[in-house]
Scaffold this motif. Structure first.
Motif, PDB file in Angstrom:
ATOM      1  N   ALA A  99      24.364   4.379 -13.768  1.00 42.13           N
ATOM      2  CA  ALA A  99      23.252   3.212 -14.383  1.00 42.13           C
ATOM      3  C   ALA A  99      23.236   1.983 -14.614  1.00 42.13           C
ATOM      4  O   ALA A  99      22.608   1.156 -14.374  1.00 42.13           O
ATOM      5  CB  ALA A  99      22.469   4.391 -15.604  1.00 42.13           C
ATOM      6  N   MET A 100      24.563   1.929 -15.213  1.00 39.32           N
ATOM      7  CA  MET A 100      24.991   0.306 -15.696  1.00 39.32           C
ATOM      8  C   MET A 100      24.996  -0.593 -14.198  1.00 39.32           C
ATOM      9  O   MET A 100      24.709  -1.747 -14.161  1.00 39.32           O
ATOM     10  CB  MET A 100      26.294   0.363 -16.440  1.00 39.32           C
ATOM     11  CG  MET A 100      26.718  -1.147 -16.846  1.00 39.32           C
ATOM     12  SD  MET A 100      28.001  -0.880 -17.872  1.00 39.32           S
ATOM     13  CE  MET A 100      28.554  -2.577 -18.001  1.00 39.32           C
ATOM     14  N   MET A 127      23.441   0.033 -11.722  1.00 41.65           N
ATOM     15  CA  MET A 127      21.936  -0.558 -11.044  1.00 41.65           C
ATOM     16  C   MET A 127      21.104  -1.593 -12.096  1.00 41.65           C
ATOM     17  O   MET A 127      20.943  -2.368 -11.688  1.00 41.65           O
ATOM     18  CB  MET A 127      21.230   0.913 -11.033  1.00 41.65           C
ATOM     19  CG  MET A 127      21.643   1.636  -9.809  1.00 41.65           C
ATOM     20  SD  MET A 127      20.574   3.103  -9.525  1.00 41.65           S
ATOM     21  CE  MET A 127      21.162   4.107 -10.974  1.00 41.65           C
ATOM     22  N   GLN A 128      21.409  -1.439 -13.348  1.00 42.40           N
ATOM     23  CA  GLN A 128      20.859  -2.232 -14.267  1.00 42.40           C
ATOM     24  C   GLN A 128      21.381  -3.617 -14.453  1.00 42.40           C
ATOM     25  O   GLN A 128      20.419  -4.613 -14.472  1.00 42.40           O
ATOM     26  CB  GLN A 128      20.693  -1.744 -15.790  1.00 42.40           C
ATOM     27  CG  GLN A 128      19.741  -0.579 -15.661  1.00 42.40           C
ATOM     28  CD  GLN A 128      19.442   0.082 -17.005  1.00 42.40           C
ATOM     29  OE1 GLN A 128      20.566   0.067 -18.138  1.00 42.40           O
ATOM     30  NE2 GLN A 128      18.396   0.687 -17.751  1.00 42.40           N
ATOM     31  N   ASP A 129      22.731  -3.635 -14.499  1.00 42.73           N
ATOM     32  CA  ASP A 129      23.225  -4.929 -14.742  1.00 42.73           C
ATOM     33  C   ASP A 129      24.719  -5.056 -13.790  1.00 42.73           C
ATOM     34  O   ASP A 129      25.704  -4.816 -14.447  1.00 42.73           O
ATOM     35  CB  ASP A 129      23.499  -4.926 -16.196  1.00 42.73           C
ATOM     36  CG  ASP A 129      24.041  -6.394 -16.654  1.00 42.73           C
ATOM     37  OD1 ASP A 129      24.048  -7.309 -15.682  1.00 42.73           O
ATOM     38  OD2 ASP A 129      24.424  -6.622 -17.893  1.00 42.73           O
TER      39      ASP A 129
END
Length: 166
Positions: free
Chosen positions: A84-85, A87-89
């Motif tokens: 998730a990280m 993809m987000q940042d």
């Protein structure tokens, strides 16, 4: 006293049967053998149950067991968080991976050994708990086994016998 009563008294007197006693030298008594086998199985199960018996667990033991349940979910959730990280940042994720690349190889080996020993020990504990549960269920099922029903205790057979006049 005649010859026949003397021979019969010799063979069957004093509540003994010389013929049966002689035959048992060459062939095992099936009933006594079954009793010995059942006793040996019962003794084995009793000993196995005693080996795996656990005393009542206290608050500390339950808390430590609860803490022992955390690493696997934490590792799984941490791995999902990394995806998730990423993809987000992506920049922050890249910096984190660069930091991991700086960790020396012997430290990775140490981390792998610690995790392997932790999960190996956990697997062994769970395996022993599984064996303990099997022994307990065997002892419970053995205690619950009732002697086989006599024909008089069988309602269907009793009805059939009444119908057929037996």
């Amino acid at each position: 006293m005649g010859l026949i009563p003397t021979v019969m008294s010799f063979l069957f007197g004093d509540n003994r049967n010389v013929i049966v006693e002689t035959a048992q030298i060459f062939r095992e008594n099936a009933e006594n053998g079954a009793v010995r086998d059942a006793s040996a199985r019962n003794d084995s199960l009793t000993q196995l149950a005693a080996e795996f018996a656990r005393p009542q667990r206290g608050l500390f033991d339950r808390m430590v067991d609860g803490l022992n349940r955390l690493p696997r979910p934490a590792l799984a959730l941490g791995t999902i968080w990394l995806f998730a990280m990423a993809m987000q940042d992506p920049e922050r994720f890249a910096k984190g991976m660069e930091g991991l690349a700086l960790v020396p190889e012997p430290l990775w080996w140490l981390m792998g050994a610690i995790v392997s020993f932790y999960f190996g020990a956990r697997h062994q504990v769970k395996s022993q708990e599984f064996q303990r549960a099997i022994v307990q269920s065997l002892s419970v099922s053995k205690a619950l086994q009732a002697p086989s029903a006599r024909p008089a205790d069988n309602p269907a057979l009793s009805a059939w016998q009444a119908k057929n006049g037996e």
